[in-house]
Scaffold this motif. Sequence first.
Motif, mmCIF file in Angstrom:
data_model
loop_
_atom_site.group_PDB
_atom_site.id
_atom_site.type_symbol
_atom_site.label_atom_id
_atom_site.label_comp_id
_atom_site.label_asym_id
_atom_site.label_seq_id
_atom_site.Cartn_x
_atom_site.Cartn_y
_atom_site.Cartn_z
ATOM 1 N N THR A 46 -60.093 -19.299 -83.290
ATOM 2 C CA THR A 46 -60.873 -18.354 -84.084
ATOM 3 C C THR A 46 -62.123 -19.070 -84.580
ATOM 4 N N ASP A 47 -63.055 -18.311 -85.127
ATOM 5 C CA ASP A 47 -64.266 -18.919 -85.687
ATOM 6 C C ASP A 47 -63.917 -19.933 -86.768
ATOM 7 N N ASP A 48 -62.931 -19.610 -87.589
ATOM 8 C CA ASP A 48 -62.545 -20.526 -88.665
ATOM 9 C C ASP A 48 -61.984 -21.844 -88.122
ATOM 10 N N ILE A 49 -61.145 -21.762 -87.095
ATOM 11 C CA ILE A 49 -60.583 -22.973 -86.495
ATOM 12 C C ILE A 49 -61.682 -23.786 -85.819
ATOM 13 N N MET A 50 -62.610 -23.105 -85.132
ATOM 14 C CA MET A 50 -63.718 -23.815 -84.483
ATOM 15 C C MET A 50 -64.572 -24.538 -85.511
ATOM 16 N N LYS A 51 -64.919 -23.844 -86.598
ATOM 17 C CA LYS A 51 -65.738 -24.474 -87.643
ATOM 18 C C LYS A 51 -65.007 -25.642 -88.287
ATOM 19 N N SER A 71 -65.039 -14.783 -78.934
ATOM 20 C CA SER A 71 -64.922 -14.330 -80.319
ATOM 21 C C SER A 71 -66.068 -13.359 -80.562
ATOM 22 N N LYS A 72 -66.020 -12.661 -81.657
ATOM 23 C CA LYS A 72 -67.057 -11.647 -81.890
ATOM 24 C C LYS A 72 -68.448 -12.246 -82.003
ATOM 25 N N ASP A 73 -68.565 -13.512 -82.409
ATOM 26 C CA ASP A 73 -69.874 -14.134 -82.570
ATOM 27 C C ASP A 73 -70.157 -15.231 -81.553
ATOM 28 N N ASN A 74 -69.300 -15.420 -80.554
ATOM 29 C CA ASN A 74 -69.481 -16.519 -79.600
ATOM 30 C C ASN A 74 -70.811 -16.402 -78.856
ATOM 31 N N ARG A 75 -71.134 -15.190 -78.413
ATOM 32 C CA ARG A 75 -72.390 -14.992 -77.673
ATOM 33 C C ARG A 75 -73.599 -15.286 -78.559
ATOM 34 N N MET A 76 -73.585 -14.783 -79.764
ATOM 35 C CA MET A 76 -74.706 -14.990 -80.685
ATOM 36 C C MET A 76 -74.925 -16.480 -80.941
ATOM 37 N N HIS A 77 -73.837 -17.202 -81.221
ATOM 38 C CA HIS A 77 -73.953 -18.634 -81.508
ATOM 39 C C HIS A 77 -74.379 -19.422 -80.268
ATOM 40 N N ALA A 78 -73.810 -19.096 -79.106
ATOM 41 C CA ALA A 78 -74.184 -19.791 -77.864
ATOM 42 C C ALA A 78 -75.667 -19.579 -77.553
ATOM 43 N N GLU A 79 -76.154 -18.345 -77.728
ATOM 44 C CA GLU A 79 -77.569 -18.064 -77.475
ATOM 45 C C GLU A 79 -78.459 -18.780 -78.494
ATOM 46 N N PHE A 120 -67.509 -21.695 -78.185
ATOM 47 C CA PHE A 120 -66.485 -22.200 -77.276
ATOM 48 C C PHE A 120 -66.947 -21.934 -75.857
ATOM 49 N N GLY A 121 -66.842 -22.935 -74.989
ATOM 50 C CA GLY A 121 -67.246 -22.780 -73.598
ATOM 51 C C GLY A 121 -66.300 -23.498 -72.662
ATOM 52 N N ILE A 122 -66.452 -23.217 -71.376
ATOM 53 C CA ILE A 122 -65.617 -23.847 -70.358
ATOM 54 C C ILE A 122 -66.471 -24.324 -69.194
ATOM 55 N N LYS A 123 -65.930 -25.263 -68.458
ATOM 56 C CA LYS A 123 -66.513 -25.666 -67.185
ATOM 57 C C LYS A 123 -65.384 -25.637 -66.172
#
Length: 144
Positions: free
Chosen positions: A5-10, A127-135, A28-31
């Motif tokens: 989750t965002d909280d765990i990532m932070k 997550s709901k904000d993953n795209r926003m943060h990645a961009e 969060f990303g993958i290769k």
Amino acid sequence: MPKLTDDIMKETLNAHLQEGEALEHWAFGIKQPSILLMLPLFALAILPGVIATQMLTKNYLIGLTGKRLIVLQIKSITKAELKAITEYDRAGFRANPASYKPGKLFTHIAIEDDEKPFKAKFHRMMSKDNRMHAEAIGTAISAP
């Protein structure tokens, strides 16, 4: 098993911050392995192909602060157990910007560095904000 989750990532990224640093964005990303490797594995049998792809996929948490970009390689999407850490100074991106490509499903970020290259894709549905943060991270490190 619950996913990150965002909280765990932070929380995971905050453990690697220096004094006075604040986390601005995280994602969060993958290769995944090359499709040229995955296709023969799937052709042999579906289950071994899936297992091999999972074993060869690298999972990343990235965090942007005012001073640096932190890249944590973690065990999986369900465990934020640290496998490796890489740091990039934000000032270095002025001279050698990273490549960033937003897409409909994935945001791609690549850092061409002789010593510590990085390339990953960030799914918008993680997550709901993953795209926003990645961009936001991509924009910050790709701007000259």
